[in-house]
Design an enzyme around this catalytic site. Structure first.
Site, PDB file in Angstrom:
ATOM      1  CG  HIS A  58      -2.069  -0.903   1.154  1.00  0.00           C
ATOM      2  ND1 HIS A  58      -3.180  -0.790   1.959  1.00  0.00           N
ATOM      3  CD2 HIS A  58      -2.302  -1.954   0.322  1.00  0.00           C
ATOM      4  CE1 HIS A  58      -4.049  -1.741   1.646  1.00  0.00           C
ATOM      5  NE2 HIS A  58      -3.544  -2.461   0.661  1.00  0.00           N
ATOM      6  CD  GLU A  60      -2.167   4.381   2.869  1.00  0.00           C
ATOM      7  OE1 GLU A  60      -1.793   3.614   1.951  1.00  0.00           O
ATOM      8  OE2 GLU A  60      -3.355   4.491   3.203  1.00  0.00           O
ATOM      9  CB  CYS A  88      -6.861  -0.049   4.653  1.00  0.00           C
ATOM     10  SG  CYS A  88      -5.148  -0.585   4.842  1.00  0.00           S
ATOM     11  CB  CYS A  91      -2.338   2.125   5.903  1.00  0.00           C
ATOM     12  SG  CYS A  91      -1.767   1.150   4.502  1.00  0.00           S
TER      13      CYS A  91
HETATM   14 ZN    ZN Z   1      -3.660   0.499   3.413  1.00  0.00          ZN
END
Ligand code: ZN
Length: 163
Positions: A58, A60, A88, A91
């Site tokens: 991801h 992040e 999410c 993260c």
């Molecule tokens: Zn995430």
């Protein structure tokens, strides 16, 4: 028309959007992130989940990894994260773990977001760290990029079915 003065938050959100566009170019869901320390970008990342075949890829997390390397520390205490889409659960957890001071979000993610939509992991008093949260920075630009991506995806899938 008078030229609107860009705020600092908008300036860095633009940088996050630049990252998101790199994901877009790879046919990845366009999510981008930058981490700023003392008015300097110390980490950048964009979603590479499909390209890397990795749940952890991801935007992040990739930005946190780079920022930590730059700071030579897992703590990112005086840093601000700019991310185009609400983080999410994974993260948001990492943001709390890294003790990031402030998080600035472009658009929200009602189906998966954990910075206010489903949960707000960033501001839970029960944890030993809370991140300040600002949402809706360049929201329109961030959400229209997502909408465009999914619209194109649906069109591509339709074409595939027809073949
Ligand atoms: Zn995430």
């Amino acid at each position: 028309m008078q030229k609107k003065n860009m705020t600092l938050d908008e300036k860095y959100m633009k940088e996050a959007i630049k990252q998101a566009k790199k994901a877009y170019a790879l046919d990845e869901v366009p999510i981008g992130c930058v981490i700023v320390y003392q008015d300097k970008i110390i980490g950048r990342g964009y979603n590479r989940r499909t390209t890397d075949k990795n749940t952890l890829a991801h935007a992040e997390l990739l930005a946190i990894k780079k920022a930590s390397k730059k700071m030579d520390d897992w703590r990112l205490e005086d840093c601000t994260m700019y991310v185009t889409l609400e983080p999410c659960q994974m993260c948001s957890g990492a943001i709390v773990q890294a003790r990031i001071k402030r998080v600035v979000v472009g658009c929200m993610n009602p189906k998966a977001g954990c910075a206010g939509s489903i949960l707000n992991l960033l501001e839970m008093q029960e944890f030993n760290h809370q991140a300040e949260l600002t949402t809706g920075v360049l929201e329109e630009e961030c959400s229209s990029m997502m909408k465009q991506f999914f619209k194109e995806l649906r069109e591509k899938q339709k074409k595939k079915k027809k073949q």
